[in-house]
Design a protein around this motif. Structure first.
Motif, short mmCIF file in Angstrom:
data_model
loop_
_atom_site.label_atom_id
_atom_site.label_comp_id
_atom_site.label_asym_id
_atom_site.label_seq_id
_atom_site.Cartn_x
_atom_site.Cartn_y
_atom_site.Cartn_z
N GLN A 96 0.84 -1.20 0.00
CA GLN A 96 0.00 0.00 0.00
C GLN A 96 0.87 1.25 0.00
OE1 GLN A 96 -2.74 0.11 3.26
NE2 GLN A 96 -3.68 2.03 2.59
N LEU A 97 1.92 1.25 0.81
CA LEU A 97 2.84 2.39 0.86
C LEU A 97 3.60 2.54 -0.46
CD1 LEU A 97 4.13 4.68 2.51
CD2 LEU A 97 5.79 2.99 3.36
N ALA A 98 3.91 1.43 -1.12
CA ALA A 98 4.67 1.47 -2.37
C ALA A 98 3.94 2.23 -3.47
CB ALA A 98 4.98 0.05 -2.83
N ARG A 99 2.62 2.33 -3.36
CA ARG A 99 1.85 3.07 -4.36
C ARG A 99 2.06 4.59 -4.26
NH1 ARG A 99 -3.55 0.67 -2.79
NH2 ARG A 99 -3.01 -1.51 -2.81
N THR A 100 2.52 5.06 -3.10
CA THR A 100 2.55 6.52 -2.88
C THR A 100 3.96 7.10 -2.76
OG1 THR A 100 2.43 6.23 -0.48
CG2 THR A 100 0.33 6.41 -1.69
N VAL A 101 4.98 6.26 -2.85
CA VAL A 101 6.35 6.76 -2.68
C VAL A 101 7.08 6.75 -4.02
CG1 VAL A 101 6.46 6.06 -0.26
CG2 VAL A 101 7.25 4.48 -2.04
N PRO A 102 8.24 7.42 -4.10
CA PRO A 102 9.00 7.44 -5.35
C PRO A 102 9.39 6.03 -5.82
CG PRO A 102 9.81 9.12 -3.86
CD PRO A 102 8.83 8.29 -3.08
N PRO A 103 9.69 5.88 -7.11
CA PRO A 103 9.94 4.56 -7.69
C PRO A 103 11.06 3.75 -7.02
CG PRO A 103 9.68 6.18 -9.42
CD PRO A 103 9.68 6.93 -8.12
#
Length: 172
Positions: A96-103
């Motif tokens: 879920q967090l990976a969707r909102t942070v830089p690549p």
């Protein structure tokens, strides 16, 4: 292919693992509510063969086959629920967090979660849950998750239902 039972080959390895898995499931059926502790899994499995292991070498032959089944044998059904919740949270929250942070950070989080899923799958066939590399992987995932969350998410006001900052918050 040898030892798998495929295409007419011997199936001794598969049969032995299946027998141990069946014994592990039987241990769950015998003690579904209480469990037998992680140290008691091998004792429970060995008891179905009429054996009482006396040392570490003897107990290695009677380990449970599926780590998830082993957790249920060890803790019972009610005791294994927190473990499965913990694992679900530490698979879902980083994604879920990976969707909102830089690549770059997103790639790290997704790679660690995917590797953990594969690690769990591999551990279903011939291992037990007391593997250092499994718990180090979980610790690395938790650390990376906490660091990325701390860097890119605003801290919330501490309240009575807020888990420590950096931990997945079930109530958010």
């Amino acid at each position: 292919m040898w030892g798998t039972g495929l295409l007419g080959t011997a199936s001794h390895s598969v049969d032995e693992r299946q027998d141990h898995f069946d014994d592990t499931i039987q241990a769950i059926a015998d003690h579904p509510w209480m469990g037998s502790s992680l140290g008691g899994v091998t004792e429970s499995v060995a008891s179905y063969m009429g054996i009482k292991p006396q040392n570490f070498e003897e107990t290695k032959r009677y380990e449970g086959q599926s780590v998830f089944a082993e957790v249920v044998v060890a803790s019972g059904i009610p005791g294994s629920i927190p473990f499965f919740c913990f694992m679900a949270i530490y698979l879902a929250a980083p994604l879920q967090l990976a969707r909102t942070v830089p690549p770059f950070q997103s790639a790290w989080l997704r790679a660690l979660v995917l590797a953990l899923v594969f690690e769990w799958a591999i551990l279903q066939f011939n291992q037990n849950i007391l593997r250092l590399y499994l718990w180090v992987h979980i610790a690395v995932l938790a650390t990376v998750f906490a660091a990325v969350r701390r860097q890119y998410c605003e801290p919330e006001e501490p309240g009575p239902f807020v888990a420590g900052y950096g931990a997945p918050n079930l109530f958010a």
